[in-house]
Design an enzyme around this catalytic site. Structure first.
Site, short mmCIF file in Angstrom:
data_model
loop_
_atom_site.label_atom_id
_atom_site.label_comp_id
_atom_site.label_asym_id
_atom_site.label_seq_id
_atom_site.Cartn_x
_atom_site.Cartn_y
_atom_site.Cartn_z
N LYS A 1 -10.01 1.43 -1.69
CA LYS A 1 -10.08 1.03 -0.29
C LYS A 1 -11.44 1.45 0.26
CE LYS A 1 -7.22 1.30 3.92
NZ LYS A 1 -5.95 1.86 4.47
N CYS B 1 -5.15 -3.14 3.19
CA CYS B 1 -4.78 -2.91 4.58
C CYS B 1 -5.97 -3.04 5.54
CB CYS B 1 -4.10 -1.54 4.70
SG CYS B 1 -3.18 -1.28 6.24
N GLU C 1 0.83 -1.20 0.00
CA GLU C 1 0.00 0.00 0.00
C GLU C 1 0.87 1.26 0.00
OE1 GLU C 1 -3.65 1.83 2.74
OE2 GLU C 1 -2.11 0.57 3.67
#
Length: 528
Positions: A345, A379, A269
Protein backbone atom coordinates in the site's frame (compact mmCIF):
# COMPACT_ATOMS: atom_id res chain seq x y z
CA UNK A 1 10.95 -12.47 -21.93
CA UNK A 2 13.68 -14.70 -20.62
CA UNK A 3 16.91 -13.80 -22.49
CA UNK A 4 17.48 -16.23 -25.36
CA UNK A 5 20.94 -17.18 -26.59
CA UNK A 6 21.42 -17.93 -30.30
CA UNK A 7 24.37 -19.34 -32.20
CA UNK A 8 25.16 -17.76 -35.55
CA UNK A 9 27.89 -18.48 -38.06
CA UNK A 10 30.07 -15.87 -36.41
CA UNK A 11 29.34 -16.38 -32.73
CA UNK A 12 26.68 -16.08 -30.07
CA UNK A 13 23.92 -13.47 -29.84
CA UNK A 14 21.66 -12.85 -26.86
CA UNK A 15 18.16 -11.43 -27.41
CA UNK A 16 16.23 -9.88 -24.52
CA UNK A 17 13.76 -7.13 -23.74
CA UNK A 18 15.46 -3.78 -23.19
CA UNK A 19 15.68 -1.93 -19.88
CA UNK A 20 15.42 1.83 -19.36
CA UNK A 21 19.18 2.02 -18.84
CA UNK A 22 19.66 0.64 -22.39
CA UNK A 23 17.98 3.65 -23.97
CA UNK A 24 21.10 5.82 -24.49
CA UNK A 25 22.86 2.95 -26.29
CA UNK A 26 19.77 2.31 -28.43
CA UNK A 27 19.59 5.97 -29.48
CA UNK A 28 23.30 6.08 -30.30
CA UNK A 29 22.98 2.92 -32.40
CA UNK A 30 19.98 4.33 -34.25
CA UNK A 31 22.00 7.42 -35.18
CA UNK A 32 24.80 5.25 -36.56
CA UNK A 33 22.48 3.04 -38.57
CA UNK A 34 20.36 5.75 -40.23
CA UNK A 35 22.40 8.91 -40.77
CA UNK A 36 20.26 9.99 -43.73
CA UNK A 37 16.99 9.50 -41.86
CA UNK A 38 18.32 11.15 -38.71
CA UNK A 39 19.27 14.22 -40.73
CA UNK A 40 15.76 14.36 -42.25
CA UNK A 41 13.63 13.28 -39.31
CA UNK A 42 15.74 12.90 -36.17
CA UNK A 43 16.71 9.84 -34.13
CA UNK A 44 14.61 8.12 -31.52
CA UNK A 45 14.15 10.26 -28.42
CA UNK A 46 14.37 9.04 -24.85
CA UNK A 47 10.69 9.69 -24.11
CA UNK A 48 9.62 7.69 -27.16
CA UNK A 49 11.65 4.63 -26.16
CA UNK A 50 10.44 4.89 -22.57
CA UNK A 51 6.90 4.92 -23.90
CA UNK A 52 7.57 1.73 -25.90
CA UNK A 53 8.62 -0.06 -22.72
CA UNK A 54 5.66 1.27 -20.79
CA UNK A 55 2.97 0.26 -23.26
CA UNK A 56 4.42 -2.98 -24.71
CA UNK A 57 7.65 -4.17 -23.13
CA UNK A 58 7.21 -7.65 -24.64
CA UNK A 59 7.37 -6.24 -28.16
CA UNK A 60 10.77 -4.56 -27.79
CA UNK A 61 14.02 -6.50 -28.33
CA UNK A 62 17.72 -5.82 -28.18
CA UNK A 63 20.46 -8.11 -29.46
CA UNK A 64 23.73 -8.28 -27.51
CA UNK A 65 27.15 -9.54 -28.46
CA UNK A 66 29.59 -9.78 -25.57
CA UNK A 67 27.38 -7.44 -23.53
CA UNK A 68 27.16 -4.70 -26.17
CA UNK A 69 23.87 -3.81 -27.88
CA UNK A 70 24.30 -4.40 -31.61
CA UNK A 71 20.68 -4.65 -32.78
CA UNK A 72 17.21 -3.38 -31.88
CA UNK A 73 13.68 -4.35 -32.93
CA UNK A 74 10.57 -2.38 -31.93
CA UNK A 75 6.93 -3.39 -32.43
CA UNK A 76 3.38 -2.80 -31.26
CA UNK A 77 0.01 -4.48 -31.70
CA UNK A 78 -2.52 -2.73 -33.92
CA UNK A 79 -6.06 -3.28 -35.15
CA UNK A 80 -6.14 -2.67 -38.91
CA UNK A 81 -9.91 -2.99 -39.17
CA UNK A 82 -11.65 -4.48 -42.20
CA UNK A 83 -8.78 -3.68 -44.54
CA UNK A 84 -5.58 -4.93 -42.89
CA UNK A 85 -3.53 -4.06 -45.98
CA UNK A 86 -4.69 -0.45 -46.23
CA UNK A 87 -2.07 2.19 -46.90
CA UNK A 88 -0.87 4.20 -43.94
CA UNK A 89 2.04 6.31 -42.74
CA UNK A 90 4.69 5.47 -40.20
CA UNK A 91 3.70 8.38 -38.00
CA UNK A 92 0.05 7.43 -38.03
CA UNK A 93 0.52 3.72 -37.38
CA UNK A 94 2.95 4.36 -34.49
CA UNK A 95 1.13 7.35 -32.97
CA UNK A 96 3.99 9.67 -33.91
CA UNK A 97 6.52 7.19 -32.57
CA UNK A 98 5.11 6.84 -29.04
CA UNK A 99 3.06 3.64 -29.55
CA UNK A 100 0.18 5.00 -27.45
CA UNK A 101 -2.20 3.39 -29.96
CA UNK A 102 -0.90 -0.08 -29.00
CA UNK A 103 -4.00 -2.31 -28.86
CA UNK A 104 -3.62 -5.60 -26.94
CA UNK A 105 -6.91 -6.76 -28.48
CA UNK A 106 -5.65 -6.26 -32.04
CA UNK A 107 -4.64 -9.15 -34.28
CA UNK A 108 -1.59 -7.65 -36.02
CA UNK A 109 1.96 -7.23 -34.76
CA UNK A 110 3.39 -4.15 -36.44
CA UNK A 111 7.13 -4.00 -36.99
CA UNK A 112 8.06 -0.40 -36.35
CA UNK A 113 11.84 -0.68 -36.53
CA UNK A 114 14.77 -3.07 -36.89
CA UNK A 115 18.35 -1.86 -37.02
CA UNK A 116 21.73 -3.55 -36.68
CA UNK A 117 25.16 -2.09 -35.98
CA UNK A 118 26.87 -1.50 -39.38
CA UNK A 119 30.01 -3.18 -38.04
CA UNK A 120 28.05 -6.34 -37.22
CA UNK A 121 26.00 -6.80 -40.36
CA UNK A 122 26.31 -10.19 -42.01
CA UNK A 123 26.51 -11.99 -38.64
CA UNK A 124 22.87 -13.13 -38.58
CA UNK A 125 21.75 -10.58 -35.99
CA UNK A 126 18.85 -9.36 -38.12
CA UNK A 127 17.66 -12.95 -38.58
CA UNK A 128 17.70 -13.49 -34.83
CA UNK A 129 15.64 -10.34 -34.21
CA UNK A 130 13.11 -11.30 -36.90
CA UNK A 131 12.80 -14.77 -35.37
CA UNK A 132 12.16 -13.23 -31.94
CA UNK A 133 9.39 -11.17 -33.49
CA UNK A 134 7.85 -14.23 -35.17
CA UNK A 135 8.04 -16.14 -31.88
CA UNK A 136 6.19 -13.30 -30.17
CA UNK A 137 3.52 -13.31 -32.88
CA UNK A 138 3.00 -17.05 -32.40
CA UNK A 139 3.00 -16.83 -28.61
CA UNK A 140 0.41 -14.06 -28.56
CA UNK A 141 -1.64 -15.86 -31.23
CA UNK A 142 -1.67 -12.87 -33.57
CA UNK A 143 -2.82 -13.23 -37.15
CA UNK A 144 0.11 -11.53 -38.89
CA UNK A 145 3.13 -9.28 -38.80
CA UNK A 146 2.94 -6.13 -40.92
CA UNK A 147 5.65 -3.57 -41.57
CA UNK A 148 6.60 -0.79 -43.90
CA UNK A 149 9.93 -1.64 -45.51
CA UNK A 150 12.26 1.15 -46.58
CA UNK A 151 13.22 1.17 -50.26
CA UNK A 152 16.78 1.80 -49.24
CA UNK A 153 18.32 2.15 -52.73
CA UNK A 154 15.37 3.66 -54.57
CA UNK A 155 17.03 7.08 -54.82
CA UNK A 156 19.60 5.55 -57.19
CA UNK A 157 16.86 4.34 -59.57
CA UNK A 158 14.08 6.93 -59.12
CA UNK A 159 14.73 8.68 -62.45
CA UNK A 160 13.94 5.58 -64.50
CA UNK A 161 11.70 3.43 -62.28
CA UNK A 162 8.46 3.96 -60.43
CA UNK A 163 8.44 2.67 -56.84
CA UNK A 164 6.31 -0.29 -57.94
CA UNK A 165 8.76 -1.16 -60.74
CA UNK A 166 11.66 -0.89 -58.30
CA UNK A 167 9.96 -3.27 -55.85
CA UNK A 168 9.22 -5.74 -58.64
CA UNK A 169 12.84 -5.76 -59.78
CA UNK A 170 14.02 -6.31 -56.20
CA UNK A 171 11.64 -9.26 -55.94
CA UNK A 172 12.98 -10.65 -59.23
CA UNK A 173 16.56 -10.29 -58.04
CA UNK A 174 17.44 -7.70 -60.67
CA UNK A 175 18.16 -4.96 -58.11
CA UNK A 176 19.80 -5.45 -54.75
CA UNK A 177 18.03 -3.77 -51.83
CA UNK A 178 19.51 -4.74 -48.45
CA UNK A 179 16.29 -4.00 -46.54
CA UNK A 180 13.54 -5.35 -48.80
CA UNK A 181 15.69 -8.23 -50.03
CA UNK A 182 16.34 -9.31 -46.45
CA UNK A 183 12.66 -9.04 -45.51
CA UNK A 184 11.67 -11.23 -48.45
CA UNK A 185 14.28 -13.79 -47.36
CA UNK A 186 12.61 -13.84 -43.95
CA UNK A 187 9.30 -15.02 -45.41
CA UNK A 188 7.56 -11.67 -45.89
CA UNK A 189 5.39 -11.03 -48.93
CA UNK A 190 5.09 -7.62 -50.58
CA UNK A 191 1.48 -6.43 -50.55
CA UNK A 192 1.91 -2.97 -52.06
CA UNK A 193 3.79 0.32 -52.06
CA UNK A 194 2.97 3.20 -49.72
CA UNK A 195 3.79 6.85 -50.60
CA UNK A 196 4.76 9.43 -47.97
CA UNK A 197 5.35 6.65 -45.48
CA UNK A 198 8.37 8.17 -43.75
CA UNK A 199 10.78 11.04 -44.29
CA UNK A 200 13.74 9.18 -45.80
CA UNK A 201 15.65 10.66 -48.75
CA UNK A 202 17.11 7.29 -49.78
CA UNK A 203 13.58 5.87 -50.17
CA UNK A 204 12.08 9.07 -51.59
CA UNK A 205 9.62 8.67 -48.68
CA UNK A 206 8.20 5.44 -50.21
CA UNK A 207 7.96 2.08 -48.46
CA UNK A 208 6.82 -1.43 -49.31
CA UNK A 209 3.96 -2.90 -47.35
CA UNK A 210 5.10 -6.37 -46.26
CA UNK A 211 3.17 -9.13 -44.48
CA UNK A 212 4.04 -12.40 -42.72
CA UNK A 213 1.06 -14.62 -41.89
CA UNK A 214 1.26 -16.66 -38.71
CA UNK A 215 0.77 -20.32 -39.76
CA UNK A 216 -0.18 -21.27 -36.18
CA UNK A 217 -2.88 -18.62 -35.74
CA UNK A 218 -6.05 -19.91 -34.11
CA UNK A 219 -9.17 -17.75 -34.41
CA UNK A 220 -10.72 -17.07 -31.03
CA UNK A 221 -14.41 -16.59 -30.40
CA UNK A 222 -15.80 -13.68 -28.39
CA UNK A 223 -15.85 -15.71 -25.18
CA UNK A 224 -12.07 -16.02 -25.38
CA UNK A 225 -11.68 -12.51 -23.92
CA UNK A 226 -14.12 -12.90 -21.03
CA UNK A 227 -12.90 -13.42 -17.48
CA UNK A 228 -14.85 -14.42 -14.38
CA UNK A 229 -14.17 -12.49 -11.19
CA UNK A 230 -15.29 -13.37 -7.65
CA UNK A 231 -15.22 -10.67 -4.95
CA UNK A 232 -15.48 -12.08 -1.42
CA UNK A 233 -17.42 -9.92 1.03
CA UNK A 234 -15.80 -11.47 4.07
CA UNK A 235 -17.19 -11.29 7.60
CA UNK A 236 -14.81 -10.68 10.47
CA UNK A 237 -15.30 -13.23 13.26
CA UNK A 238 -13.56 -14.55 16.34
CA UNK A 239 -11.15 -17.36 15.45
CA UNK A 240 -9.64 -20.12 17.51
CA UNK A 241 -6.36 -20.19 15.56
CA UNK A 242 -4.77 -20.28 12.13
CA UNK A 243 -6.50 -23.51 11.10
CA UNK A 244 -9.87 -21.90 11.74
CA UNK A 245 -8.81 -18.97 9.53
CA UNK A 246 -7.54 -21.35 6.83
CA UNK A 247 -10.84 -23.24 6.78
CA UNK A 248 -12.85 -20.04 6.26
CA UNK A 249 -10.61 -18.84 3.43
CA UNK A 250 -10.49 -22.27 1.82
CA UNK A 251 -14.30 -22.42 1.74
CA UNK A 252 -14.55 -19.25 -0.33
CA UNK A 253 -11.70 -20.08 -2.70
CA UNK A 254 -13.00 -23.59 -3.36
CA UNK A 255 -16.54 -22.30 -3.85
CA UNK A 256 -15.33 -19.62 -6.28
CA UNK A 257 -13.15 -22.05 -8.22
CA UNK A 258 -15.01 -25.35 -8.18
CA UNK A 259 -18.63 -24.16 -8.12
CA UNK A 260 -18.43 -20.95 -10.14
CA UNK A 261 -15.34 -21.33 -12.32
CA UNK A 262 -13.83 -18.03 -11.21
CA UNK A 263 -10.44 -17.13 -12.70
CA UNK A 264 -9.74 -14.27 -10.26
CA UNK A 265 -10.72 -14.22 -6.58
CA UNK A 266 -10.45 -11.01 -4.54
CA UNK A 267 -10.40 -10.90 -0.73
CA UNK A 268 -10.63 -7.67 1.35
CA UNK A 269 -7.89 -5.61 2.97
CA UNK A 270 -6.59 -6.76 6.36
CA UNK A 271 -8.21 -10.15 5.92
CA UNK A 272 -5.75 -11.74 8.36
CA UNK A 273 -6.22 -9.28 11.24
CA UNK A 274 -8.96 -11.49 12.67
CA UNK A 275 -6.19 -13.89 13.71
CA UNK A 276 -5.54 -11.51 16.62
CA UNK A 277 -8.94 -12.40 18.08
CA UNK A 278 -7.57 -15.80 19.08
CA UNK A 279 -4.56 -14.38 20.91
CA UNK A 280 -4.30 -12.80 24.39
CA UNK A 281 -5.25 -9.09 24.36
CA UNK A 282 -2.37 -6.78 23.42
CA UNK A 283 -1.80 -3.23 22.23
CA UNK A 284 -2.44 -2.34 18.60
CA UNK A 285 1.23 -1.93 17.61
CA UNK A 286 2.25 -5.08 19.44
CA UNK A 287 -0.62 -6.94 17.82
CA UNK A 288 0.17 -5.93 14.25
CA UNK A 289 3.80 -6.96 14.76
CA UNK A 290 2.62 -10.28 16.11
CA UNK A 291 0.39 -10.70 13.09
CA UNK A 292 3.33 -10.20 10.71
CA UNK A 293 4.85 -13.36 12.21
CA UNK A 294 2.12 -15.31 10.39
CA UNK A 295 3.43 -14.21 6.97
CA UNK A 296 5.04 -17.52 6.02
CA UNK A 297 1.92 -19.50 6.94
CA UNK A 298 -0.29 -16.96 5.17
CA UNK A 299 1.78 -17.26 1.99
CA UNK A 300 1.81 -21.04 2.14
CA UNK A 301 -1.98 -21.19 2.56
CA UNK A 302 -2.79 -18.79 -0.27
CA UNK A 303 -0.19 -20.30 -2.59
CA UNK A 304 -1.64 -23.77 -2.04
CA UNK A 305 -5.21 -22.62 -2.68
CA UNK A 306 -4.30 -20.76 -5.88
CA UNK A 307 -2.39 -23.79 -7.14
CA UNK A 308 -5.14 -26.28 -6.22
CA UNK A 309 -7.86 -24.24 -7.94
CA UNK A 310 -5.71 -23.05 -10.85
CA UNK A 311 -6.72 -19.40 -10.43
CA UNK A 312 -5.35 -15.98 -9.54
CA UNK A 313 -5.93 -15.17 -5.88
CA UNK A 314 -5.70 -11.55 -4.74
CA UNK A 315 -5.38 -12.37 -1.06
CA UNK A 316 -6.60 -9.11 0.47
CA UNK A 317 -3.73 -7.67 2.45
CA UNK A 318 -1.47 -8.69 5.32
CA UNK A 319 1.20 -6.82 7.34
CA UNK A 320 4.67 -7.78 6.12
CA UNK A 321 7.84 -6.87 8.02
CA UNK A 322 10.60 -5.32 5.92
CA UNK A 323 14.33 -5.83 6.25
CA UNK A 324 14.71 -2.37 7.83
CA UNK A 325 12.07 -3.10 10.47
CA UNK A 326 9.20 -1.18 8.87
CA UNK A 327 5.79 -2.75 8.29
CA UNK A 328 4.05 -2.66 4.93
CA UNK A 329 0.37 -3.32 4.39
CA UNK A 330 0.85 -5.73 1.50
CA UNK A 331 -1.48 -7.29 -1.06
CA UNK A 332 -0.23 -10.52 -2.61
CA UNK A 333 -1.32 -11.81 -6.00
CA UNK A 334 -0.97 -15.60 -6.07
CA UNK A 335 -0.77 -17.28 -9.46
CA UNK A 336 -1.93 -20.74 -10.57
CA UNK A 337 1.64 -22.03 -10.26
CA UNK A 338 1.77 -20.97 -6.60
CA UNK A 339 4.20 -18.09 -7.04
CA UNK A 340 3.16 -14.59 -6.08
CA UNK A 341 3.81 -10.88 -6.61
CA UNK A 342 3.62 -8.35 -3.77
CA UNK A 343 1.96 -4.94 -3.94
CA UNK A 344 2.50 -2.67 -0.91
CA UNK A 345 0.00 0.00 0.00
CA UNK A 346 1.41 3.39 -0.98
CA UNK A 347 -0.81 5.85 0.85
CA UNK A 348 -1.25 5.16 4.55
CA UNK A 349 -4.28 6.48 6.40
CA UNK A 350 -3.84 8.50 9.62
CA UNK A 351 -5.33 5.64 11.67
CA UNK A 352 -2.91 3.08 10.18
CA UNK A 353 0.00 5.32 11.11
CA UNK A 354 -1.33 6.10 14.58
CA UNK A 355 -2.59 2.70 15.65
CA UNK A 356 -0.23 0.35 13.84
CA UNK A 357 2.82 2.34 12.72
CA UNK A 358 2.53 1.11 9.12
CA UNK A 359 4.73 2.71 6.45
CA UNK A 360 3.92 3.26 2.77
CA UNK A 361 5.60 1.35 -0.04
CA UNK A 362 7.09 2.86 -3.19
CA UNK A 363 6.37 0.46 -6.07
CA UNK A 364 3.47 -0.50 -8.30
CA UNK A 365 3.25 -3.95 -9.84
CA UNK A 366 1.57 -5.05 -13.08
CA UNK A 367 0.76 -8.74 -13.48
CA UNK A 368 0.24 -10.19 -16.95
CA UNK A 369 -2.19 -13.11 -17.02
CA UNK A 370 -3.37 -15.11 -20.05
CA UNK A 371 -6.62 -13.14 -20.36
CA UNK A 372 -5.98 -9.74 -18.79
CA UNK A 373 -3.31 -7.50 -17.36
CA UNK A 374 -4.11 -6.70 -13.72
CA UNK A 375 -2.99 -4.41 -10.91
CA UNK A 376 -3.87 -3.83 -7.26
CA UNK A 377 -4.46 -0.66 -5.25
CA UNK A 378 -5.22 -1.11 -1.56
CA UNK A 379 -8.16 0.89 -0.18
CA UNK A 380 -6.92 4.50 0.33
CA UNK A 381 -4.63 4.17 -2.72
CA UNK A 382 -7.60 4.28 -5.10
CA UNK A 383 -8.47 7.76 -3.79
CA UNK A 384 -5.34 9.08 -5.52
CA UNK A 385 -5.76 9.16 -9.33
CA UNK A 386 -2.02 9.11 -10.11
CA UNK A 387 -1.55 5.49 -9.00
CA UNK A 388 -4.40 4.19 -11.16
CA UNK A 389 -3.25 6.28 -14.12
CA UNK A 390 0.24 4.79 -13.85
CA UNK A 391 -1.19 1.26 -13.94
CA UNK A 392 -3.58 2.03 -16.79
CA UNK A 393 -0.74 3.51 -18.84
CA UNK A 394 1.04 0.19 -18.44
CA UNK A 395 -1.87 -1.74 -19.83
CA UNK A 396 -3.84 -2.75 -16.72
CA UNK A 397 -7.35 -3.78 -17.72
CA UNK A 398 -8.69 -4.94 -14.35
CA UNK A 399 -7.80 -3.04 -11.18
CA UNK A 400 -8.46 -4.92 -7.93
CA UNK A 401 -9.16 -2.84 -4.81
CA UNK A 402 -9.33 -4.68 -1.46
CA UNK A 403 -10.54 -2.33 1.28
CA UNK A 404 -11.42 -2.16 4.97
CA UNK A 405 -13.70 0.68 6.05
CA UNK A 406 -15.47 1.13 9.36
CA UNK A 407 -18.42 3.28 8.27
CA UNK A 408 -20.51 4.34 5.32
CA UNK A 409 -18.49 7.51 4.75
CA UNK A 410 -15.27 5.53 4.37
CA UNK A 411 -16.94 2.99 2.11
CA UNK A 412 -18.30 5.77 -0.12
CA UNK A 413 -14.92 7.47 -0.37
CA UNK A 414 -13.30 4.28 -1.60
CA UNK A 415 -16.03 3.10 -3.95
CA UNK A 416 -16.85 6.51 -5.43
CA UNK A 417 -13.18 6.96 -6.28
CA UNK A 418 -13.02 3.41 -7.64
CA UNK A 419 -15.89 4.24 -10.01
CA UNK A 420 -14.08 7.41 -11.08
CA UNK A 421 -10.89 5.46 -11.81
CA UNK A 422 -12.89 3.08 -14.01
CA UNK A 423 -14.35 5.96 -16.02
CA UNK A 424 -11.24 8.08 -16.48
CA UNK A 425 -8.97 5.13 -17.35
CA UNK A 426 -11.58 3.03 -19.21
CA UNK A 427 -10.84 -0.06 -17.12
CA UNK A 428 -12.72 -2.44 -14.84
CA UNK A 429 -12.32 -1.89 -11.08
CA UNK A 430 -13.26 -4.77 -8.76
CA UNK A 431 -13.67 -4.00 -5.05
CA UNK A 432 -14.22 -6.10 -1.91
CA UNK A 433 -14.45 -5.06 1.75
CA UNK A 434 -14.82 -6.73 5.12
CA UNK A 435 -18.08 -6.72 7.07
CA UNK A 436 -19.02 -7.61 10.64
CA UNK A 437 -17.43 -6.83 13.99
CA UNK A 438 -14.19 -7.73 15.75
CA UNK A 439 -14.66 -6.14 19.20
CA UNK A 440 -11.53 -7.50 20.90
CA UNK A 441 -9.05 -6.21 18.31
CA UNK A 442 -8.04 -2.52 18.53
CA UNK A 443 -8.95 -0.42 15.44
CA UNK A 444 -11.04 -3.27 13.96
CA UNK A 445 -14.25 -2.92 15.96
CA UNK A 446 -16.88 -2.36 13.23
CA UNK A 447 -16.97 -2.49 9.43
CA UNK A 448 -19.06 -1.39 6.49
CA UNK A 449 -18.64 -3.09 3.13
CA UNK A 450 -20.35 -3.71 -0.18
CA UNK A 451 -18.47 -5.54 -2.92
CA UNK A 452 -18.87 -4.15 -6.42
CA UNK A 453 -17.33 -4.14 -9.90
CA UNK A 454 -17.27 -0.78 -11.68
CA UNK A 455 -17.00 -0.13 -15.42
CA UNK A 456 -16.56 2.83 -17.74
CA UNK A 457 -19.86 4.65 -18.16
CA UNK A 458 -20.69 4.10 -21.83
CA UNK A 459 -22.92 2.09 -24.13
CA UNK A 460 -20.82 -1.09 -23.92
CA UNK A 461 -21.46 -1.36 -20.18
CA UNK A 462 -24.16 -1.26 -17.52
CA UNK A 463 -26.27 1.91 -17.51
CA UNK A 464 -24.96 3.22 -14.19
CA UNK A 465 -21.36 2.04 -14.58
CA UNK A 466 -21.81 -0.78 -12.05
CA UNK A 467 -21.29 -4.23 -13.52
CA UNK A 468 -22.44 -5.97 -10.35
CA UNK A 469 -22.95 -5.13 -6.67
CA UNK A 470 -23.60 -7.15 -3.51
CA UNK A 471 -26.00 -6.36 -0.70
CA UNK A 472 -24.35 -4.27 2.00
CA UNK A 473 -22.95 -5.71 5.25
CA UNK A 474 -23.73 -9.39 4.77
CA UNK A 475 -21.20 -12.12 4.15
CA UNK A 476 -21.44 -13.16 0.51
CA UNK A 477 -19.51 -13.56 -2.71
CA UNK A 478 -20.08 -11.48 -5.82
CA UNK A 479 -19.40 -13.32 -9.12
CA UNK A 480 -19.48 -11.64 -12.51
CA UNK A 481 -18.04 -11.97 -16.04
CA UNK A 482 -16.02 -9.15 -17.61
CA UNK A 483 -15.51 -8.81 -21.36
CA UNK A 484 -12.07 -7.32 -21.95
CA UNK A 485 -12.85 -6.56 -25.59
CA UNK A 486 -15.58 -4.14 -24.45
CA UNK A 487 -12.87 -1.94 -22.95
CA UNK A 488 -11.08 -1.63 -26.27
CA UNK A 489 -14.25 -1.03 -28.26
CA UNK A 490 -15.07 1.75 -25.81
CA UNK A 491 -11.58 3.23 -26.08
CA UNK A 492 -11.74 3.27 -29.87
CA UNK A 493 -15.31 4.34 -30.52
CA UNK A 494 -17.01 5.26 -27.25
CA UNK A 495 -19.16 8.33 -26.67
CA UNK A 496 -16.05 9.70 -24.95
CA UNK A 497 -12.51 8.38 -25.20
CA UNK A 498 -10.57 9.77 -22.20
CA UNK A 499 -7.58 7.45 -22.67
CA UNK A 500 -6.79 8.90 -26.10
CA UNK A 501 -8.12 12.42 -25.52
CA UNK A 502 -5.71 13.25 -22.70
CA UNK A 503 -3.79 16.48 -23.28
CA UNK A 504 -0.30 15.05 -23.09
CA UNK A 505 0.96 18.31 -24.58
CA UNK A 506 -0.25 20.13 -21.45
CA UNK A 507 0.29 17.62 -18.66
CA UNK A 508 3.29 15.36 -18.13
CA UNK A 509 3.24 12.40 -15.76
CA UNK A 510 6.61 11.52 -14.18
CA UNK A 511 6.53 8.55 -11.81
CA UNK A 512 9.32 8.18 -9.23
CA UNK A 513 8.52 4.66 -8.09
CA UNK A 514 11.32 2.35 -7.04
CA UNK A 515 10.53 -0.12 -9.82
CA UNK A 516 10.82 2.71 -12.37
CA UNK A 517 14.28 3.51 -11.07
CA UNK A 518 15.49 -0.06 -11.50
CA UNK A 519 13.68 -0.55 -14.80
CA UNK A 520 10.86 -2.90 -13.82
CA UNK A 521 7.51 -1.69 -15.11
CA UNK A 522 6.13 -5.24 -14.97
CA UNK A 523 6.81 -7.62 -12.13
CA UNK A 524 9.52 -10.07 -13.15
CA UNK A 525 8.27 -13.56 -13.85
CA UNK A 526 4.63 -12.57 -14.19
CA UNK A 527 4.25 -13.02 -17.93
CA UNK A 528 2.55 -16.34 -18.61
Amino acid sequence: MVPNDHDTDQGGVRVRNPRPDDIPAMIALHRRCFPYMVAADGAWEEQELKSHLEVFEEGQFVAEVEGAIVGVASSLIVNMGRDPLRKHTYYGITDDGYFYNHDPQGDTLYGAEVYVDPDCRGRGIGKVLYEARRDLCRRLNLRRILAGGRLSNYADHAERLTPEEYVWQVQEGKIADPVLGFQISQGFAVRGVMPNYIRDPRSKDFASLIEWLNPDYQAEDRDGVKVRVACVQYQMRRLDGFEDFANQVRYFVETAGEDYGAEFVLFPEFLSVQLLSGLPPMGSREGIRKLSEYTDRFVELMSTLAREQGLYLIAGSHPVAQADGRLHNTAMVFKPDGTHAQQPKLHITPSEKTWWGISGGDSLVVVQTPKARIGVLICYDVEFPEAARYLADRGVEILFVPYCTDNRQGYLRVTTCAAARAIENQIYVATAGVVGNLPDVPAMDIHYGRAAVFTPSDFEFARDGIQSQADANVETMLVTDLDISDLYRSRQSGAVTPMSDRRRDLFEFRPKLSNEMIGRGVEEGTVE
